[in-house]
Design a protein around this motif. Structure first.
Motif, PDB file in Angstrom:
ATOM      1  N   TYR A  21      31.831   1.400  -1.125  1.00  0.00           N
ATOM      2  CA  TYR A  21      31.356   0.141  -0.539  1.00  0.00           C
ATOM      3  C   TYR A  21      31.928  -0.046   0.869  1.00  0.00           C
ATOM      4  O   TYR A  21      31.191  -0.345   1.813  1.00  0.00           O
ATOM      5  CB  TYR A  21      31.768  -1.018  -1.447  1.00  0.00           C
ATOM      6  N   ILE A  22      33.228   0.151   1.013  1.00  0.00           N
ATOM      7  CA  ILE A  22      33.859  -0.012   2.328  1.00  0.00           C
ATOM      8  C   ILE A  22      33.302   0.997   3.327  1.00  0.00           C
ATOM      9  O   ILE A  22      33.059   0.670   4.501  1.00  0.00           O
ATOM     10  CB  ILE A  22      35.392   0.124   2.213  1.00  0.00           C
ATOM     11  N   GLN A  23      33.061   2.222   2.877  1.00  0.00           N
ATOM     12  CA  GLN A  23      32.476   3.235   3.756  1.00  0.00           C
ATOM     13  C   GLN A  23      31.072   2.828   4.194  1.00  0.00           C
ATOM     14  O   GLN A  23      30.681   3.002   5.349  1.00  0.00           O
ATOM     15  CB  GLN A  23      32.434   4.594   3.062  1.00  0.00           C
ATOM     16  N   GLN A  24      30.312   2.270   3.236  1.00  0.00           N
ATOM     17  CA  GLN A  24      28.958   1.829   3.572  1.00  0.00           C
ATOM     18  C   GLN A  24      28.992   0.723   4.618  1.00  0.00           C
ATOM     19  O   GLN A  24      28.184   0.723   5.556  1.00  0.00           O
ATOM     20  CB  GLN A  24      28.266   1.323   2.303  1.00  0.00           C
ATOM     21  N   LEU A  25      29.915  -0.196   4.492  1.00  0.00           N
ATOM     22  CA  LEU A  25      30.027  -1.252   5.495  1.00  0.00           C
ATOM     23  C   LEU A  25      30.355  -0.676   6.863  1.00  0.00           C
ATOM     24  O   LEU A  25      29.850  -1.133   7.883  1.00  0.00           O
ATOM     25  CB  LEU A  25      31.108  -2.261   5.077  1.00  0.00           C
ATOM     26  N   ASP A  26      31.211   0.333   6.883  1.00  0.00           N
ATOM     27  CA  ASP A  26      31.571   0.966   8.144  1.00  0.00           C
ATOM     28  C   ASP A  26      30.359   1.670   8.751  1.00  0.00           C
ATOM     29  O   ASP A  26      30.131   1.607   9.957  1.00  0.00           O
ATOM     30  CB  ASP A  26      32.708   1.970   7.925  1.00  0.00           C
ATOM     31  N   ASP A  27      29.551   2.324   7.901  1.00  0.00           N
ATOM     32  CA  ASP A  27      28.352   3.018   8.380  1.00  0.00           C
ATOM     33  C   ASP A  27      27.325   2.046   8.951  1.00  0.00           C
ATOM     34  O   ASP A  27      26.543   2.401   9.847  1.00  0.00           O
ATOM     35  CB  ASP A  27      27.700   3.816   7.246  1.00  0.00           C
ATOM     36  N   LEU A  28      27.311   0.817   8.412  1.00  0.00           N
ATOM     37  CA  LEU A  28      26.285  -0.151   8.792  1.00  0.00           C
ATOM     38  C   LEU A  28      26.835  -1.276   9.675  1.00  0.00           C
ATOM     39  O   LEU A  28      26.186  -2.295   9.847  1.00  0.00           O
ATOM     40  CB  LEU A  28      25.673  -0.767   7.531  1.00  0.00           C
ATOM     41  N   LYS A  29      28.001  -1.065  10.257  1.00  0.00           N
ATOM     42  CA  LYS A  29      28.697  -2.152  10.956  1.00  0.00           C
ATOM     43  C   LYS A  29      27.935  -2.689  12.154  1.00  0.00           C
ATOM     44  O   LYS A  29      28.172  -3.834  12.573  1.00  0.00           O
ATOM     45  CB  LYS A  29      30.092  -1.697  11.379  1.00  0.00           C
ATOM     46  N   ASP A  30      27.024  -1.899  12.732  1.00  0.00           N
ATOM     47  CA  ASP A  30      26.283  -2.357  13.895  1.00  0.00           C
ATOM     48  C   ASP A  30      24.995  -3.082  13.527  1.00  0.00           C
ATOM     49  O   ASP A  30      24.242  -3.501  14.412  1.00  0.00           O
ATOM     50  CB  ASP A  30      25.954  -1.176  14.817  1.00  0.00           C
ATOM     51  N   GLN A  31      24.716  -3.206  12.224  1.00  0.00           N
ATOM     52  CA  GLN A  31      23.508  -3.880  11.784  1.00  0.00           C
ATOM     53  C   GLN A  31      23.830  -5.291  11.285  1.00  0.00           C
ATOM     54  O   GLN A  31      24.935  -5.561  10.830  1.00  0.00           O
ATOM     55  CB  GLN A  31      22.833  -3.071  10.667  1.00  0.00           C
ATOM     56  N   CYS A  32      22.862  -6.175  11.387  1.00  0.00           N
ATOM     57  CA  CYS A  32      23.058  -7.563  10.954  1.00  0.00           C
ATOM     58  C   CYS A  32      22.782  -7.653   9.457  1.00  0.00           C
ATOM     59  O   CYS A  32      21.633  -7.793   9.032  1.00  0.00           O
ATOM     60  CB  CYS A  32      22.126  -8.491  11.729  1.00  0.00           C
ATOM     61  N   LEU A  33      23.837  -7.546   8.673  1.00  0.00           N
ATOM     62  CA  LEU A  33      23.696  -7.506   7.226  1.00  0.00           C
ATOM     63  C   LEU A  33      24.734  -8.406   6.561  1.00  0.00           C
ATOM     64  O   LEU A  33      25.792  -8.676   7.118  1.00  0.00           O
ATOM     65  CB  LEU A  33      23.875  -6.066   6.711  1.00  0.00           C
ATOM     66  N   LYS A  34      24.404  -8.858   5.349  1.00  0.00           N
ATOM     67  CA  LYS A  34      25.372  -9.529   4.490  1.00  0.00           C
ATOM     68  C   LYS A  34      25.684  -8.574   3.348  1.00  0.00           C
ATOM     69  O   LYS A  34      24.836  -7.775   2.950  1.00  0.00           O
ATOM     70  CB  LYS A  34      24.786 -10.822   3.917  1.00  0.00           C
ATOM     71  N   SER A  35      26.903  -8.674   2.799  1.00  0.00           N
ATOM     72  CA  SER A  35      27.282  -7.721   1.756  1.00  0.00           C
ATOM     73  C   SER A  35      28.079  -8.394   0.653  1.00  0.00           C
ATOM     74  O   SER A  35      28.786  -9.387   0.885  1.00  0.00           O
ATOM     75  CB  SER A  35      28.099  -6.574   2.359  1.00  0.00           C
ATOM     76  N   TYR A  36      27.957  -7.815  -0.553  1.00  0.00           N
ATOM     77  CA  TYR A  36      28.626  -8.325  -1.747  1.00  0.00           C
ATOM     78  C   TYR A  36      29.112  -7.147  -2.581  1.00  0.00           C
ATOM     79  O   TYR A  36      28.481  -6.086  -2.600  1.00  0.00           O
ATOM     80  CB  TYR A  36      27.663  -9.167  -2.595  1.00  0.00           C
ATOM     81  N   TYR A  37      30.220  -7.362  -3.294  1.00  0.00           N
ATOM     82  CA  TYR A  37      30.710  -6.354  -4.241  1.00  0.00           C
ATOM     83  C   TYR A  37      31.185  -7.077  -5.490  1.00  0.00           C
ATOM     84  O   TYR A  37      31.963  -8.046  -5.402  1.00  0.00           O
ATOM     85  CB  TYR A  37      31.860  -5.541  -3.644  1.00  0.00           C
ATOM     86  N   TYR A  38      30.716  -6.580  -6.665  1.00  0.00           N
ATOM     87  CA  TYR A  38      31.047  -7.274  -7.915  1.00  0.00           C
ATOM     88  C   TYR A  38      30.832  -6.339  -9.098  1.00  0.00           C
ATOM     89  O   TYR A  38      29.784  -5.693  -9.205  1.00  0.00           O
ATOM     90  CB  TYR A  38      30.170  -8.522  -8.062  1.00  0.00           C
ATOM     91  N   GLN A  39      31.822  -6.255  -9.950  1.00  0.00           N
ATOM     92  CA  GLN A  39      31.754  -5.474 -11.188  1.00  0.00           C
ATOM     93  C   GLN A  39      31.249  -4.047 -10.960  1.00  0.00           C
ATOM     94  O   GLN A  39      30.360  -3.558 -11.659  1.00  0.00           O
ATOM     95  CB  GLN A  39      30.879  -6.197 -12.218  1.00  0.00           C
ATOM     96  N   GLY A  40      31.826  -3.389  -9.954  1.00  0.00           N
ATOM     97  CA  GLY A  40      31.490  -1.999  -9.693  1.00  0.00           C
ATOM     98  C   GLY A  40      30.119  -1.781  -9.086  1.00  0.00           C
ATOM     99  O   GLY A  40      29.590  -0.659  -9.109  1.00  0.00           O
ATOM    100  N   HIS A  41      29.525  -2.816  -8.508  1.00  0.00           N
ATOM    101  CA  HIS A  41      28.223  -2.716  -7.851  1.00  0.00           C
ATOM    102  C   HIS A  41      28.308  -3.348  -6.468  1.00  0.00           C
ATOM    103  O   HIS A  41      29.055  -4.309  -6.254  1.00  0.00           O
ATOM    104  CB  HIS A  41      27.138  -3.437  -8.654  1.00  0.00           C
TER     105      HIS A  41
END
Length: 214
Positions: A21-41
């Motif tokens: 999840y953290i890696q994905q956020l780093d990959d997408l850091k230049d895009q305007c996105l919201k993110s959530y993490y919960y129960q392994g998803h």
């Protein structure tokens, strides 16, 4: 390349480790996105772009801030802020409030709010245009586990508002706020409906008079 990028991901809950999840956020850091993490998803959402979403977002903040000011309730409001319990859960609600004794809990200069160090907000709000079922379902469970005291969902399509009081990792629908005593959900729904028919100055004038009657 992160293998999650090869799979459908926007607006879907995807099985992922915290590190993925953290890696994905780093990959997408230049895009305007919201993110959530919960129960392994993890879930990544496109940032809202619709007029109605933006209008309801502004009107809910305006109504709550006006009520808080008139009732002199200590408060700190936040717009799309990240709350993180590392390795466990993360969220970015559209609106959040720290109230009362918690209003000064987060110092200025804080980036991501570390929930291992600071309390969860008293109130969170999601503005839903295409994510209503998710906001009523999985995200509701997320906020129950997060430890917020109240959770509101604005349905942009109607418009209408769902409000829940949260306690003991469960929630119950309410018609009057418990964290902002005296604030009726019906008034907030009328604010949203009136904003569809007239300008925000007129809605604000009506709301001020309505609050002063109570």
């Amino acid at each position: 390349m992160n293998d999650l990028l090869t799979r459908p991901m926007i607006n879907d809950w995807i099985i992922a480790t915290w590190d993925q999840y953290i890696q994905q956020l780093d990959d997408l850091k230049d895009q305007c996105l919201k993110s959530y993490y919960y129960q392994g998803h993890m879930r990544v959402e496109m940032s809202p772009v619709s007029f109605d979403h933006g209008q309801d977002h502004v009107m809910i903040i305006f109504a709550v801030n006006l009520f808080i000011a008139l009732r002199q309730i200590p408060a700190t409001g936040l717009d799309t802020t990240t709350f993180r319990k590392s390795g466990v859960r993360e969220c970015q609600p559209d609106v959040a409030y720290y109230l009362g004794e918690n209003s000064r809990a987060i110092p200025s200069g804080t980036g991501i709010v570390n929930l291992d160090q600071y309390p969860a907000p008293n109130l969170v709000v999601e503005i839903s245009r295409s994510s209503l079922l998710d906001d009523l379902g999985i995200k509701r469970s997320l906020y129950e586990d997060l430890g917020v005291r109240e959770y509101w969902i604005v349905d942009v399509q109607k418009p209408q508002l769902f409000a829940y009081s949260v306690a003991n990792q469960g929630s119950q629908k309410i018609t009057t706020s418990q964290v902002l005593p005296g604030l009726e959900m019906g008034i907030l729904e009328e604010v949203l409906q009136r904003s569809r028919q007239t300008n925000q100055a007129e809605v604000g004038h009506w709301l001020l008079e309505r609050f002063q009657q109570d």
